[in-house]
Design an enzyme around this catalytic site. Sequence first.
Site, PDB file in Angstrom:
ATOM      1  N   LYS A   1      14.177 -12.102 -10.159  1.00  0.00           N
ATOM      2  CA  LYS A   1      13.148 -12.851  -9.722  1.00  0.00           C
ATOM      3  C   LYS A   1      11.878 -12.145  -9.508  1.00  0.00           C
ATOM      4  O   LYS A   1      12.055 -10.947  -9.657  1.00  0.00           O
ATOM      5  CB  LYS A   1      13.514 -13.425  -8.028  1.00  0.00           C
ATOM      6  CG  LYS A   1      13.941 -12.203  -7.181  1.00  0.00           C
ATOM      7  CD  LYS A   1      14.580 -12.871  -5.877  1.00  0.00           C
ATOM      8  CE  LYS A   1      14.981 -11.690  -5.058  1.00  0.00           C
ATOM      9  NZ  LYS A   1      15.954 -12.208  -3.777  1.00  0.00           N
TER      10      LYS A   1
ATOM     11  N   TYR B   1     -13.466   8.030   2.452  1.00  0.00           N
ATOM     12  CA  TYR B   1     -13.784   7.065   3.621  1.00  0.00           C
ATOM     13  C   TYR B   1     -13.514   7.691   4.771  1.00  0.00           C
ATOM     14  O   TYR B   1     -12.500   8.008   4.980  1.00  0.00           O
ATOM     15  CB  TYR B   1     -13.274   5.614   3.074  1.00  0.00           C
ATOM     16  CG  TYR B   1     -13.797   4.933   1.926  1.00  0.00           C
ATOM     17  CD1 TYR B   1     -14.980   4.615   2.000  1.00  0.00           C
ATOM     18  CD2 TYR B   1     -12.969   4.586   0.910  1.00  0.00           C
ATOM     19  CE1 TYR B   1     -15.706   3.835   0.804  1.00  0.00           C
ATOM     20  CE2 TYR B   1     -13.589   3.785  -0.027  1.00  0.00           C
ATOM     21  CZ  TYR B   1     -14.891   3.409   0.027  1.00  0.00           C
ATOM     22  OH  TYR B   1     -15.564   2.616  -1.026  1.00  0.00           O
TER      23      TYR B   1
ATOM     24  N   MET C   1      -9.747   1.803  -3.240  1.00  0.00           N
ATOM     25  CA  MET C   1      -9.061   0.537  -4.032  1.00  0.00           C
ATOM     26  C   MET C   1      -8.704   1.035  -5.390  1.00  0.00           C
ATOM     27  O   MET C   1      -7.600   0.652  -6.029  1.00  0.00           O
ATOM     28  CB  MET C   1      -9.992  -0.473  -4.340  1.00  0.00           C
ATOM     29  CG  MET C   1      -9.738  -1.680  -4.837  1.00  0.00           C
ATOM     30  SD  MET C   1     -11.083  -2.835  -5.278  1.00  0.00           S
ATOM     31  CE  MET C   1     -11.432  -3.425  -3.629  1.00  0.00           C
TER      32      MET C   1
HETATM   33  C1  LIG Z   1      16.818 -11.235  -3.907  1.00  0.00           C
HETATM   34  C2  LIG Z   1      18.284 -11.927  -3.731  1.00  0.00           C
HETATM   35  C3  LIG Z   1      19.508 -11.098  -4.295  1.00  0.00           C
HETATM   36  C4  LIG Z   1      19.295  -9.842  -4.953  1.00  0.00           C
HETATM   37  O1  LIG Z   1      19.163  -8.878  -3.763  1.00  0.00           O
HETATM   38  P1  LIG Z   1      19.210  -7.441  -3.975  1.00  0.00           P
HETATM   39  O2  LIG Z   1      19.119  -7.104  -2.308  1.00  0.00           O
HETATM   40  O3  LIG Z   1      17.663  -7.108  -4.522  1.00  0.00           O
HETATM   41  O4  LIG Z   1      20.132  -6.945  -4.777  1.00  0.00           O
HETATM   42  C5  LIG Z   1      20.639 -11.849  -4.459  1.00  0.00           C
HETATM   43  N1  LIG Z   1      20.742 -13.057  -3.847  1.00  0.00           N
HETATM   44  C6  LIG Z   1      19.771 -13.789  -3.136  1.00  0.00           C
HETATM   45  C7  LIG Z   1      19.894 -14.944  -2.458  1.00  0.00           C
HETATM   46  C8  LIG Z   1      18.558 -13.174  -3.051  1.00  0.00           C
HETATM   47  O5  LIG Z   1      17.641 -13.843  -2.583  1.00  0.00           O
END
Ligand SMILES: *Cc1c(COP(=O)(O)O)cnc(C)c1O
Length: 345
Positions: free
Chosen positions: A33, A242, A291
């Site tokens: 993701k 800064y 930045m």
């Molecule tokens: C993000 C997520 C994972 C992976 O989690 P990690 O801690 O990055 O291994 C697995 N299951 C669900 C539902 C998640 O949201």
Amino acid sequence: MSTARLKINLDALVINWRNLDAKTGCETAAVVKANGYGLDAGRVGKALAQAGARNFFVAVAEEGIVLRRALGPGPGISVFSGHMEGDAKLLRDFQLTPMLNSIDQMLRHFEALPGHPFGVQLDSGMNRLGMEAAEWAAVCEIALQQNPVLLMSHLACADEPGHGMNAYQLQNFIKMTEGFNVPRSLSATGGLLLGRDYHFDLCRPGIGLYGGAPYDAALPVIELEVPVIQTRDLAPGESVGYGNTWIAKRDTRIATIAAGYADGLQRAFQRQGIMAYADNTPCPVVGRISMDLITVDVTDLPEVPSHLSLINERQTVDALAAAAGTIGYEVLTNLGARYARTYTA
Ligand SMILES: *Cc1c(COP(=O)(O)O)cnc(C)c1O
């Protein structure tokens, strides 16, 4: 060229996946993701698919499209957010498997895409996503008749092995899923590391693949080298950056390097001070991170190299995160779009 170089080591990523997989007796999927935790879901997915990963998870259907285009038909792609309004066409056209989170989502799915594969996400105590026990009890018979491919839940405290929440959620998950003869999944990276009781039929690590805590034995996956644009010599009493937050106490040589908070190198890293490395020699980052620029005290270097390294084996993503009071996940997913990214495989 004044673009910083972000090197992504897909070999190390694959080794992390294999090593995590070797800890289980079940299938090990991969969570990609947020564009593969910022490292390019397509490239990450392809490398892991070649290494033998057969199932992938994304957060939303649109992420699944990008991944399907990279992977082609075959590997399973599941969507944590389930089946949202307007998703049916995407789920169908790109063969994505929604993890249904509510009765509403379930009805929507059965109506819009009868016969299309789905899983069910159950809430075992985190109170974030998934059906609660009572909801699930009301529809589980109907759901099971439609042959879900997976029953899953997620642990809230898996990065703290001693936390009582782990056993509590494990029991809840077992109660909700026992005896159904449907594949089950409870664990991300943290849960996988808790041991076999938490593995069921499929583990779904994310962060551990990318080299982050809580998988302490992970190989680092990324390195960041930032070009030195300019060096200058300061007399004692002169200030840098800064707000004049740093004042030279001795004759000082400052190198200005070409990356900053717009590249995900948060100003908060300076709360505890971080280093820029010339090979293995740490040089303190001084003054405020701006930045596009960071200033480094290179006085003690015999020679200033063309690049200084901000992320490497000695200063990992987790070390940067700790300096800013956050977690490696946030540092990784904040790495900006401006880097020249190279992938070694
Ligand atoms: C993000 C997520 C994972 C992976 O989690 P990690 O801690 O990055 O291994 C697995 N299951 C669900 C539902 C998640 O949201």
